[in-house]
Design an enzyme around this catalytic site. Sequence first.
Site, PDB file in Angstrom:
ATOM      1  CB  CYS A 117     -14.938  19.185  -2.649  1.00 35.66           C
ATOM      2  SG  CYS A 117     -14.703  18.042  -1.288  1.00 35.66           S
ATOM      3  CG  HIS A 250     -11.968  22.340  -2.774  1.00 38.74           C
ATOM      4  ND1 HIS A 250     -12.771  22.531  -1.669  1.00 38.74           N
ATOM      5  CD2 HIS A 250     -11.583  21.030  -2.725  1.00 38.74           C
ATOM      6  CE1 HIS A 250     -12.866  21.393  -0.995  1.00 38.74           C
ATOM      7  NE2 HIS A 250     -12.150  20.471  -1.605  1.00 38.74           N
ATOM      8  CG  ASN A 280     -11.829  19.342   1.937  1.00 37.80           C
ATOM      9  OD1 ASN A 280     -12.827  20.023   1.675  1.00 37.80           O
ATOM     10  ND2 ASN A 280     -11.378  18.401   1.132  1.00 37.80           N
TER      11      ASN A 280
HETATM   12  N1  ACO Z   1      -0.164  11.128  10.013  1.00 37.53           N
HETATM   13  C1  ACO Z   1       0.986  10.431   9.846  1.00 37.53           C
HETATM   14  N2  ACO Z   1       1.193   9.610   8.801  1.00 37.53           N
HETATM   15  C2  ACO Z   1       0.200   9.487   7.907  1.00 37.53           C
HETATM   16  C3  ACO Z   1      -1.022  10.177   8.022  1.00 37.53           C
HETATM   17  C4  ACO Z   1      -1.181  11.018   9.144  1.00 37.53           C
HETATM   18  N3  ACO Z   1      -2.310  11.724   9.352  1.00 37.53           N
HETATM   19  N4  ACO Z   1      -1.798   9.846   6.972  1.00 37.53           N
HETATM   20  C5  ACO Z   1      -1.092   8.981   6.214  1.00 37.53           C
HETATM   21  N5  ACO Z   1       0.106   8.763   6.784  1.00 37.53           N
HETATM   22  C6  ACO Z   1       1.183   7.901   6.323  1.00 37.53           C
HETATM   23  C7  ACO Z   1       0.708   6.807   5.409  1.00 37.53           C
HETATM   24  O1  ACO Z   1       0.168   5.719   6.144  1.00 37.53           O
HETATM   25  C8  ACO Z   1       2.001   6.435   4.715  1.00 37.53           C
HETATM   26  O2  ACO Z   1       2.746   5.614   5.553  1.00 37.53           O
HETATM   27  P1  ACO Z   1       3.585   4.383   4.943  1.00 37.53           P
HETATM   28  O3  ACO Z   1       4.591   5.026   4.038  1.00 37.53           O
HETATM   29  O4  ACO Z   1       4.165   3.746   6.162  1.00 37.53           O
HETATM   30  O5  ACO Z   1       2.587   3.540   4.210  1.00 37.53           O
HETATM   31  C9  ACO Z   1       2.734   7.778   4.611  1.00 37.53           C
HETATM   32  O6  ACO Z   1       2.096   8.652   5.556  1.00 37.53           O
HETATM   33  C10 ACO Z   1       2.667   8.400   3.233  1.00 37.53           C
HETATM   34  O7  ACO Z   1       1.315   8.322   2.784  1.00 37.53           O
HETATM   35  P2  ACO Z   1       0.878   8.968   1.436  1.00 37.53           P
HETATM   36  O8  ACO Z   1      -0.581   8.681   1.207  1.00 37.53           O
HETATM   37  O9  ACO Z   1       1.841   8.598   0.365  1.00 37.53           O
HETATM   38  O10 ACO Z   1       1.096  10.518   1.777  1.00 37.53           O
HETATM   39  P3  ACO Z   1       0.884  11.773   0.873  1.00 37.53           P
HETATM   40  O11 ACO Z   1       2.100  12.589   0.838  1.00 37.53           O
HETATM   41  O12 ACO Z   1       0.250  11.408  -0.450  1.00 37.53           O
HETATM   42  O13 ACO Z   1      -0.179  12.612   1.699  1.00 37.53           O
HETATM   43  C11 ACO Z   1      -2.518  13.116   1.656  1.00 37.53           C
HETATM   44  C12 ACO Z   1      -1.462  12.059   1.960  1.00 37.53           C
HETATM   45  C13 ACO Z   1      -2.303  14.294   2.568  1.00 37.53           C
HETATM   46  C14 ACO Z   1      -3.885  12.499   1.901  1.00 37.53           C
HETATM   47  C15 ACO Z   1      -2.351  13.550   0.175  1.00 37.53           C
HETATM   48  O14 ACO Z   1      -2.309  12.444  -0.681  1.00 37.53           O
HETATM   49  C16 ACO Z   1      -3.478  14.437  -0.251  1.00 37.53           C
HETATM   50  O15 ACO Z   1      -3.662  15.509   0.253  1.00 37.53           O
HETATM   51  N6  ACO Z   1      -4.229  14.016  -1.258  1.00 37.53           N
HETATM   52  C17 ACO Z   1      -5.350  14.795  -1.717  1.00 37.53           C
HETATM   53  C18 ACO Z   1      -6.525  14.310  -0.990  1.00 37.53           C
HETATM   54  C19 ACO Z   1      -7.491  15.378  -0.617  1.00 37.53           C
HETATM   55  O16 ACO Z   1      -7.221  16.543  -0.565  1.00 37.53           O
HETATM   56  N7  ACO Z   1      -8.681  14.894  -0.355  1.00 37.53           N
HETATM   57  C20 ACO Z   1      -9.722  15.757   0.074  1.00 37.53           C
HETATM   58  C21 ACO Z   1     -10.972  15.383  -0.545  1.00 37.53           C
HETATM   59  S1  ACO Z   1     -10.929  15.533  -2.283  1.00 37.53           S
HETATM   60  C22 ACO Z   1     -10.956  17.071  -2.597  1.00 37.53           C
HETATM   61  O17 ACO Z   1     -11.377  17.852  -1.807  1.00 37.53           O
HETATM   62  C23 ACO Z   1     -10.420  17.450  -3.855  1.00 37.53           C
END
Ligand code: ACO
Length: 323
Positions: A117, A250, A280
């Site tokens: 990315c 991004h 993304n």
């Molecule tokens: N729907 C419902 N629940 C979900 C989903 C979903 N799609 N995905 C995860 N969960 C659950 C998890 O299993 C977890 O459940 P649990 O508490 O029972 O274990 C709960 O939601 C919380 O999970 P977290 O990972 O703590 O959630 P968070 O608030 O961190 O959000 C996310 C997750 C959206 C992935 C966030 O961490 C994020 O956006 N991180 C950045 C990642 C990113 O943008 N990556 C893209 C590529 S890298 C880049 O482009 C820079």
Amino acid sequence: MKIYARITGTGSYLPGSPVTNNALIAAHHLDSSDEWIVERTGIRARHFAPEGVTTSDLALEAARRALEAAVCQPNDIDLIIVATSTPDYVFPSVATLLQAKLGHTNGAPAFDIQAVCGGFVYALSIAEKFIQTGTSRCALVVGAETFSRMIDWKDRSTCVLFGDGAGAVVLEASDEPGILASAVHADGRYHSILSAPGHLCGGQPIGDPLIRMDGQAVFKFAVRALADVAEETLVAANLPPEQLDWLVPHQANIRIIQATAKKLRLPPEKCIVTVERHGNTSAASVPLALDEAVRTGKIKRRDTLLLEGIGAGFTWGSVLVRF
Ligand code: ACO
């Protein structure tokens, strides 16, 4: 006289129709909800390339639109760089496939760069160096991806995040600025928090070639690195953040965009946001957002823009542009 590199045309392409969160959830029987996805990511829909449509096909559509906007013919181009992590083949590169599809025959160099990315800001800063040194006068810089081909549809924490698309710019030599400053960085110590840890052998995927991510670690790393590199680029150009017209970040997650803008003390109205409709799109996300903002009349000639990218590796960077 100093040679500057100016963006003279932008283009983009999204394949197919938008796929809403609810449609995605239903298609893959996900234990998720529209509310969860919107609240945690800001994403409402994304586009996926139909079967048989490859990254170079998306790149071609975006490139044609950028060339048209710049009033350039394919053979005016003397450098092609494509940022992608989802090439059609291991080799040849998407850039050479794009060159053939464009009917480009002047023998100019064409190559891919892979910084996930972070790829588009890497490609743009490389193209700028070719122009600044007088090696090139007219570069086509593309970010194009088909991440849908490497999604694990059983992993709800990653499969809701990504989409396919392409964006492109034409960058030309000029005696007017142009790119004002750029900075790119990498830190391989963070390779394991976001990866697709398989490889190809005889054309077959070996190991685990699908996306694996520690979302919270990525989130924290992204906010800090994007704020730091933005500051570095602004300081290099001696430009206070309040003189920025637009942040073109991004498009990974609305909360990363908001947190970065807050660290820069930029009001949300100065951020170009397309993540809600594109998801993304990795290396395509910045040029897609840029093109959309140009075509809808938000970004105007002579506006000052900060483009920012960050991706697996980790790689990150920013490019400050007088448009
Ligand atoms: N729907 C419902 N629940 C979900 C989903 C979903 N799609 N995905 C995860 N969960 C659950 C998890 O299993 C977890 O459940 P649990 O508490 O029972 O274990 C709960 O939601 C919380 O999970 P977290 O990972 O703590 O959630 P968070 O608030 O961190 O959000 C996310 C997750 C959206 C992935 C966030 O961490 C994020 O956006 N991180 C950045 C990642 C990113 O943008 N990556 C893209 C590529 S890298 C880049 O482009 C820079």
